[in-house]
Motif scaffolding. Structure first.
Motif, PDB file in Angstrom:
ATOM      1  N   ASP A  42     -13.567  -0.924  -1.909  1.00  0.00           N
ATOM      2  CA  ASP A  42     -12.373  -1.770  -1.932  1.00  0.00           C
ATOM      3  C   ASP A  42     -12.682  -3.136  -2.550  1.00  0.00           C
ATOM      4  N   GLU A  46     -12.782  -2.732  -6.304  1.00  0.00           N
ATOM      5  CA  GLU A  46     -11.424  -2.602  -6.846  1.00  0.00           C
ATOM      6  C   GLU A  46     -10.698  -3.952  -6.823  1.00  0.00           C
ATOM      7  N   GLU A  47     -10.919  -4.743  -5.789  1.00  0.00           N
ATOM      8  CA  GLU A  47     -10.295  -6.065  -5.698  1.00  0.00           C
ATOM      9  C   GLU A  47     -10.805  -6.980  -6.813  1.00  0.00           C
ATOM     10  N   ARG A  49       0.360  -5.039  -2.688  1.00  0.00           N
ATOM     11  CA  ARG A  49      -0.662  -3.987  -2.826  1.00  0.00           C
ATOM     12  C   ARG A  49      -1.645  -4.024  -1.668  1.00  0.00           C
ATOM     13  N   ARG A  50      -2.090  -5.213  -1.307  1.00  0.00           N
ATOM     14  CA  ARG A  50      -3.044  -5.342  -0.196  1.00  0.00           C
ATOM     15  C   ARG A  50      -2.425  -4.895   1.118  1.00  0.00           C
ATOM     16  N   GLU A  53      -2.383  -1.163   1.084  1.00  0.00           N
ATOM     17  CA  GLU A  53      -3.730  -0.617   1.316  1.00  0.00           C
ATOM     18  C   GLU A  53      -4.123  -0.727   2.770  1.00  0.00           C
ATOM     19  N   ARG A  54      -3.780  -1.846   3.427  1.00  0.00           N
ATOM     20  CA  ARG A  54      -4.090  -2.010   4.864  1.00  0.00           C
ATOM     21  C   ARG A  54      -3.374  -0.961   5.694  1.00  0.00           C
ATOM     22  N   GLN A 101      -2.368   1.982   4.681  1.00  0.00           N
ATOM     23  CA  GLN A 101      -2.964   3.289   4.404  1.00  0.00           C
ATOM     24  C   GLN A 101      -4.287   3.473   5.152  1.00  0.00           C
ATOM     25  N   ARG A 102      -5.099   2.419   5.187  1.00  0.00           N
ATOM     26  CA  ARG A 102      -6.366   2.507   5.932  1.00  0.00           C
ATOM     27  C   ARG A 102      -6.115   2.663   7.424  1.00  0.00           C
ATOM     28  N   ARG A 106      -5.231   6.337   8.427  1.00  0.00           N
ATOM     29  CA  ARG A 106      -6.169   7.428   8.052  1.00  0.00           C
ATOM     30  C   ARG A 106      -6.686   8.142   9.245  1.00  0.00           C
TER      31      ARG A 106
END
Length: 173
Positions: free
Chosen positions: A113, A116-117, A162-163, A166-167, A169-170, A173
Motif C-alpha cells: 500500500d 502504491e501511495e 480513494r484512501r 481502500e480503508r 475494503q481492508r 476483508r
C-alpha cells in the motif's frame, strides 16, 4: 558550549550506612548523611566510645560506598529538515528519490500500500505539470456525464476518497 565540549554534572544518589551498610538515600540538599537511622548513629557512637576507653582502634569500617550519578550533556548540531522552495532545491531530491526507487525500492516502503501511495503521489505530481505541456489525446470535446456526488468528472475519485475506499475494503476483508 561547542560540539566537542561536554558539560559533566555529578550527583550523589545514595551512601552506605557507616554502621550497618544499608543504603541511605540522599536528596542532594544539606549535609551528607553517614547513617541510615538514629539507632545506627548511636550504636556507632557506643562502639567508638568503648574502643577509645579500651585504647583500641575504631571498630567502624573505614570504607563507605557512595553511589554517584554522572550526567554528561553534549550539544550536537543536527541539520533541520527544510522544505525546498525553488526548483534548484527540488531537483536533487527528486533525483535521489528516483535512484532509490530504481535501486532499492523496498527501503522506502513498509507494505504494498505504501508503494502504491508513493506511485499515486508521483502520478499526481506529473498530472500537476501536465497543464504546462498538454498532449492532445482526443480532438472531440469531452462528454460530461452526470456523476455521483463527490466524484470528479470522468468518474475518477479524489485521493481522499480513494484512501477512504481502500480503508473500507481492508476493514471488510
Amino acid at each position: 558550549m561547542g560540539e566537542d565540549e561536554a558539560q559533566i554534572r555529578e550527583r550523589l544518589v545514595s551512601i552506605e550506612c557507616a554502621y550497618c551498610g544499608a543504603e541511605v538515600r540522599y536528596v542532594g540538599e544539606g549535609r551528607r548523611p553517614k547513617f541510615c537511622s538514629a539507632s545506627c548513629r548511636s550504636r556507632a557512637w557506643e562502639l567508638r566510645r568503648a574502643a577509645s576507653k579500651l585504647g583500641r582502634e575504631s571498630p567502624m569500617p573505614t570504607v563507605v560506598r557512595e553511589v554517584v550519578e554522572r550526567v554528561v550533556e553534549r550539544e550536537r548540531s543536527v541539520p533541520a529538515s527544510v522544505v525546498p522552495r525553488v526548483v534548484g532545491d527540488w531537483v536533487p531530491l527528486l533525483e535521489q528519490l528516483e535512484r532509490q526507487v530504481r535501486d532499492e525500492p523496498w527501503s522506502l516502503v513498509r507494505s504494498k500500500d505504501d508503494f502504491e501511495e508513493l506511485a499515486e503521489a508521483v502520478k499526481g505530481l506529473y498530472d500537476a505539470f501536465s497543464w504546462r505541456n498538454p498532449e492532445p489525446t482526443n480532438t472531440t470535446p469531452p462528454v460530461h456525464q452526470q456523476s455521483a456526488p463527490g466524484v470528479q468528472a470522468g468518474g475518477t475519485l479524489s485521493r481522499q476518497q480513494r484512501r477512504a475506499l481502500e480503508r473500507q475494503q481492508r476493514k471488510h476483508r
